[in-house]
Write a protein that holds these residues in place. Sequence first.
Motif, PDB file in Angstrom:
ATOM      1  N   UNK A   1       4.119   8.283   4.119  1.00  0.00           N
ATOM      2  CA  UNK A   1       4.868   7.988   3.140  1.00  0.00           C
ATOM      3  C   UNK A   1       6.311   7.739   3.475  1.00  0.00           C
ATOM      4  N   UNK A   2       6.869   7.412   4.931  1.00  0.00           N
ATOM      5  CA  UNK A   2       8.162   7.158   5.322  1.00  0.00           C
ATOM      6  C   UNK A   2       7.975   6.021   5.427  1.00  0.00           C
ATOM      7  N   UNK A   3       9.350   5.393   4.772  1.00  0.00           N
ATOM      8  CA  UNK A   3       9.154   4.131   4.607  1.00  0.00           C
ATOM      9  C   UNK A   3      10.378   3.937   5.900  1.00  0.00           C
TER      10      UNK A   3
ATOM     11  N   UNK B   1       6.133  -0.419   2.248  1.00  0.00           N
ATOM     12  CA  UNK B   1       5.819   0.689   0.650  1.00  0.00           C
ATOM     13  C   UNK B   1       4.175   1.512   1.672  1.00  0.00           C
ATOM     14  N   UNK B   2       4.887   2.093   1.984  1.00  0.00           N
ATOM     15  CA  UNK B   2       4.067   3.607   2.067  1.00  0.00           C
ATOM     16  C   UNK B   2       3.502   3.709   0.826  1.00  0.00           C
ATOM     17  N   UNK B   3       3.696   3.773  -0.489  1.00  0.00           N
ATOM     18  CA  UNK B   3       3.034   4.736  -1.721  1.00  0.00           C
ATOM     19  C   UNK B   3       1.822   3.548  -2.263  1.00  0.00           C
ATOM     20  N   UNK B   4       1.878   2.094  -1.752  1.00  0.00           N
ATOM     21  CA  UNK B   4       0.880   0.978  -2.061  1.00  0.00           C
ATOM     22  C   UNK B   4      -0.417   1.031  -1.577  1.00  0.00           C
TER      23      UNK B   4
ATOM     24  N   UNK C   1      -5.701  -3.174   4.914  1.00  0.00           N
ATOM     25  CA  UNK C   1      -5.354  -4.040   5.701  1.00  0.00           C
ATOM     26  C   UNK C   1      -4.497  -3.619   6.603  1.00  0.00           C
ATOM     27  N   UNK C   2      -3.411  -2.611   6.342  1.00  0.00           N
ATOM     28  CA  UNK C   2      -2.308  -2.232   7.006  1.00  0.00           C
ATOM     29  C   UNK C   2      -3.028  -1.800   9.248  1.00  0.00           C
ATOM     30  N   UNK C   3      -4.522  -1.691   9.044  1.00  0.00           N
ATOM     31  CA  UNK C   3      -4.775  -0.069   9.925  1.00  0.00           C
ATOM     32  C   UNK C   3      -6.306  -1.089  10.709  1.00  0.00           C
ATOM     33  N   UNK C   4      -5.723  -2.370  10.089  1.00  0.00           N
ATOM     34  CA  UNK C   4      -7.222  -3.212  11.149  1.00  0.00           C
ATOM     35  C   UNK C   4      -6.327  -3.881  12.601  1.00  0.00           C
ATOM     36  N   UNK C   5      -7.196  -3.982  13.046  1.00  0.00           N
ATOM     37  CA  UNK C   5      -7.129  -4.158  14.514  1.00  0.00           C
ATOM     38  C   UNK C   5      -7.531  -2.931  15.242  1.00  0.00           C
ATOM     39  N   UNK C   6      -7.159  -1.969  16.764  1.00  0.00           N
ATOM     40  CA  UNK C   6      -7.531  -1.825  17.293  1.00  0.00           C
ATOM     41  C   UNK C   6      -5.875  -0.475  17.764  1.00  0.00           C
ATOM     42  N   UNK C   7      -6.022   0.935  17.170  1.00  0.00           N
ATOM     43  CA  UNK C   7      -5.601   1.608  17.378  1.00  0.00           C
ATOM     44  C   UNK C   7      -4.546   1.053  19.285  1.00  0.00           C
TER      45      UNK C   7
ATOM     46  N   UNK D   1      -5.234  11.179  -0.888  1.00  0.00           N
ATOM     47  CA  UNK D   1      -6.032  10.914  -0.508  1.00  0.00           C
ATOM     48  C   UNK D   1      -6.419  11.457   1.219  1.00  0.00           C
ATOM     49  N   UNK D   2      -7.060  12.311   0.370  1.00  0.00           N
ATOM     50  CA  UNK D   2      -7.792  13.328   1.203  1.00  0.00           C
ATOM     51  C   UNK D   2      -9.002  13.449   1.810  1.00  0.00           C
TER      52      UNK D   2
END
Length: 125
Positions: free
Chosen positions: A22-24, A29-32, A36-42, A58-59
């Motif tokens: 939740x760190x901006x 926009x951490x609360x949205x 898609x922000x996690x697409x791609x490899x680590x 989100x647990x």
Amino acid sequence: MVSGYEVLKGTLLIVNAWAIHNDPSIWDEPTKFKPERFEGSLEEQEGSKFLPFGLGRRACPGATTGLRLVLLALGAAIQCFHWENVGSDTVDMTPGTAGPALSKAMPLVAQCSPRPDLIKLLSQF
């Protein structure tokens, strides 16, 4: 050194996943909800910012069921079997250093035998 603080070797550190998620300053926009922000490899992403199966809304949805099943299995194992420590009479409770999970430096080696009054019942499984 962690964020400028000197931490003694062997100290257990606990990560505040909620604060990271939740760190901006880390997330746009951490609360949205934006999967898609996690697409791609680590490797393509900057550091380890995403820690799944945390706490809050989100647990992991199966955590309660998993915990209940583990407790049921543990209770059945304790109730149906007689347990003995193999080796010495005392259990070494020295903490291990392997990863984020709590572990023991020396694993517990135990031997179990079915309780006499439950042998007939256990043989049906």
